[in-house]
Design an enzyme around this catalytic site. Structure first.
Site, PDB file in Angstrom:
ATOM      1  NE  ARG A 110      31.001  61.490  21.261  1.00 45.41           N
ATOM      2  CZ  ARG A 110      31.375  62.254  20.245  1.00 45.41           C
ATOM      3  NH1 ARG A 110      32.184  63.281  20.456  1.00 45.41           N
ATOM      4  NH2 ARG A 110      30.946  62.011  19.036  1.00 45.41           N
ATOM      5  CB  THR A 114      24.613  67.024  25.832  1.00 43.68           C
ATOM      6  OG1 THR A 114      25.072  65.748  26.331  1.00 43.68           O
ATOM      7  CG2 THR A 114      23.183  67.260  26.284  1.00 43.68           C
ATOM      8  CG  ASP A 206      30.460  54.996  17.007  1.00 34.46           C
ATOM      9  OD1 ASP A 206      31.141  54.181  17.681  1.00 34.46           O
ATOM     10  OD2 ASP A 206      29.566  55.695  17.506  1.00 34.46           O
ATOM     11  CG  ASP A 209      28.452  51.845  16.613  1.00 34.61           C
ATOM     12  OD1 ASP A 209      28.181  51.225  17.659  1.00 34.61           O
ATOM     13  OD2 ASP A 209      27.807  52.830  16.206  1.00 34.61           O
TER      14      ASP A 209
HETATM   15  C1  PRP Z   1      33.894  57.354  21.758  1.00 31.79           C
HETATM   16  C2  PRP Z   1      35.377  57.182  21.984  1.00 31.79           C
HETATM   17  C3  PRP Z   1      35.630  58.070  23.169  1.00 31.79           C
HETATM   18  C4  PRP Z   1      34.663  59.207  22.933  1.00 31.79           C
HETATM   19  C5  PRP Z   1      35.438  60.386  22.408  1.00 31.79           C
HETATM   20  O1  PRP Z   1      33.177  56.607  22.641  1.00 31.79           O
HETATM   21  O2  PRP Z   1      35.763  55.856  22.170  1.00 31.79           O
HETATM   22  O3  PRP Z   1      35.401  57.455  24.417  1.00 31.79           O
HETATM   23  O4  PRP Z   1      33.728  58.750  21.955  1.00 31.79           O
HETATM   24  O5  PRP Z   1      34.615  61.489  22.263  1.00 31.79           O
HETATM   25  P1  PRP Z   1      34.810  62.813  23.127  1.00 31.79           P
HETATM   26  O6  PRP Z   1      36.257  63.151  23.075  1.00 31.79           O
HETATM   27  O7  PRP Z   1      33.952  63.813  22.413  1.00 31.79           O
HETATM   28  O8  PRP Z   1      34.324  62.560  24.519  1.00 31.79           O
HETATM   29  P2  PRP Z   1      31.567  56.556  22.615  1.00 31.79           P
HETATM   30  O9  PRP Z   1      31.010  57.612  23.510  1.00 31.79           O
HETATM   31  O10 PRP Z   1      31.098  56.555  21.199  1.00 31.79           O
HETATM   32  O11 PRP Z   1      31.255  55.174  23.334  1.00 31.79           O
HETATM   33  P3  PRP Z   1      31.532  53.687  22.825  1.00 31.79           P
HETATM   34  O12 PRP Z   1      33.018  53.474  22.820  1.00 31.79           O
HETATM   35  O13 PRP Z   1      30.864  52.857  23.856  1.00 31.79           O
HETATM   36  O14 PRP Z   1      30.921  53.522  21.468  1.00 31.79           O
HETATM   37  N1  URA Z   2      33.869  58.894  18.903  1.00 29.75           N
HETATM   38  C1  URA Z   2      34.087  58.114  17.817  1.00 29.75           C
HETATM   39  O1  URA Z   2      34.004  56.886  17.895  1.00 29.75           O
HETATM   40  N2  URA Z   2      34.388  58.719  16.664  1.00 29.75           N
HETATM   41  C2  URA Z   2      34.483  60.049  16.543  1.00 29.75           C
HETATM   42  O2  URA Z   2      34.780  60.527  15.436  1.00 29.75           O
HETATM   43  C3  URA Z   2      34.250  60.841  17.683  1.00 29.75           C
HETATM   44  C4  URA Z   2      33.959  60.236  18.847  1.00 29.75           C
END
Ligand code: PRP
Ligand code: URA
Length: 219
Positions: A110, A114, A206, A209
């Site tokens: 994400r 945005t 997160d 993370d």
């Molecule tokens: C997190 C999660 C989803 C997304 C959900 O990933 O694992 O893929 O956010 O959010 P959304 O419904 O608003 O799209 P992130 O983008 O943090 O990436 P990561 O798993 O690499 O940390």
């Molecule tokens: N992605 C995450 O990892 N946590 C949240 O709460 C939303 C998006």
């Protein structure tokens, strides 16, 4: 609170063991090792439910008594697709249920400003059109990542898709279900809302993370 009964694709799971494990997952005192283990265990519980419609085929085996024709899952007909990074933790649990299933991978993150998903990787089996596809990601927040991932799967020919997440926000459930009313959506816990940074409340922070030990500051 959202009335999920109007979304016929949504299955909100409610097993007490699942609830217990999700509570531990949320706890900020839960460290990386335990967090990963819990994600895997939760995926097994959720997968057990979400895979209950898998087709079986009949094979001949021999018991100590006699020959018999019995059902088995055709592991090659199953494809798990984790959304990177956080989905990887769930893939381990799914593969415990169907060892030898095919796996595809979709990389999305994400954008910090945005909150829109940005695609950086896509590797899917060439015969995905013949498979039962299980898209997996622990978090459904705005729904942007899941919606984009389904779009990518469809572009590659996937016809039968199920999405499995651990924690969902009402905003994500609404966005996903209105876009794809025919795609089953399995949820471990439905939370209250998103905050102004599009994090799920109370959520777990997160997930990527916490899974990979790259935790930054407070959200
Ligand atoms: C997190 C999660 C989803 C997304 C959900 O990933 O694992 O893929 O956010 O959010 P959304 O419904 O608003 O799209 P992130 O983008 O943090 O990436 P990561 O798993 O690499 O940390
Ligand atoms: N992605 C995450 O990892 N946590 C949240 O709460 C939303 C998006």
């Amino acid at each position: 609170m959202i009335d999920i009964s109007k979304y016929k694709n949504v299955v909100l799971l409610d097993h007490p063991l699942l609830k217990h494990k999700i509570t531990n997952l949320r706890d900020k005192k839960t460290g990386t090792n335990q967090f990963r283990l819990l994600v895997k265990e939760i995926a097994v519980i959720e997968g057990y439910e979400a895979l209950r419609h898998l087709k079986t085929k009949m094979i001949e085996i021999e018991t100590p008594i006699e020959k018999t024709i019995q059902p088995v899952v055709d592991r090659k007909s199953v494809c798990f697709v984790p959304i990177l990074r956080a989905g990887l933790g769930m893939a381990d649990g799914m593969l415990e249920l169907v060892p030898g299933a095919t796996c595809g991978h979709i990389g999305l993150y994400r954008d910090e400003e945005t909150k829109a998903p940005v695609e950086y990787y896509c590797k899917l089996p060439s015969d995905i059109n013949e498979k039962e596809v299980f898209l997996i990601d622990p978090m459904l927040a705005t729904g942007g990542s899941a919606i984009d991932a389904v779009e990518m799967l469809k572009k590659h020919g996937a016809k039968r898709i199920t999405f499995i997440c651990i924690i969902a926000a009402p905003e994500g459930v609404k966005a996903f279900s209105e876009k794809y009313p025919d795609i089953p959506l399995y949820i471990g816990a439905l939370d209250r809302e998103l905050n102004d940074k599009a994090y799920i409340c109370p959520g777990l922070g997160d997930c990527g993370d916490r899974t990979f030990g790259t935790v930054k500051g407070e959200k």
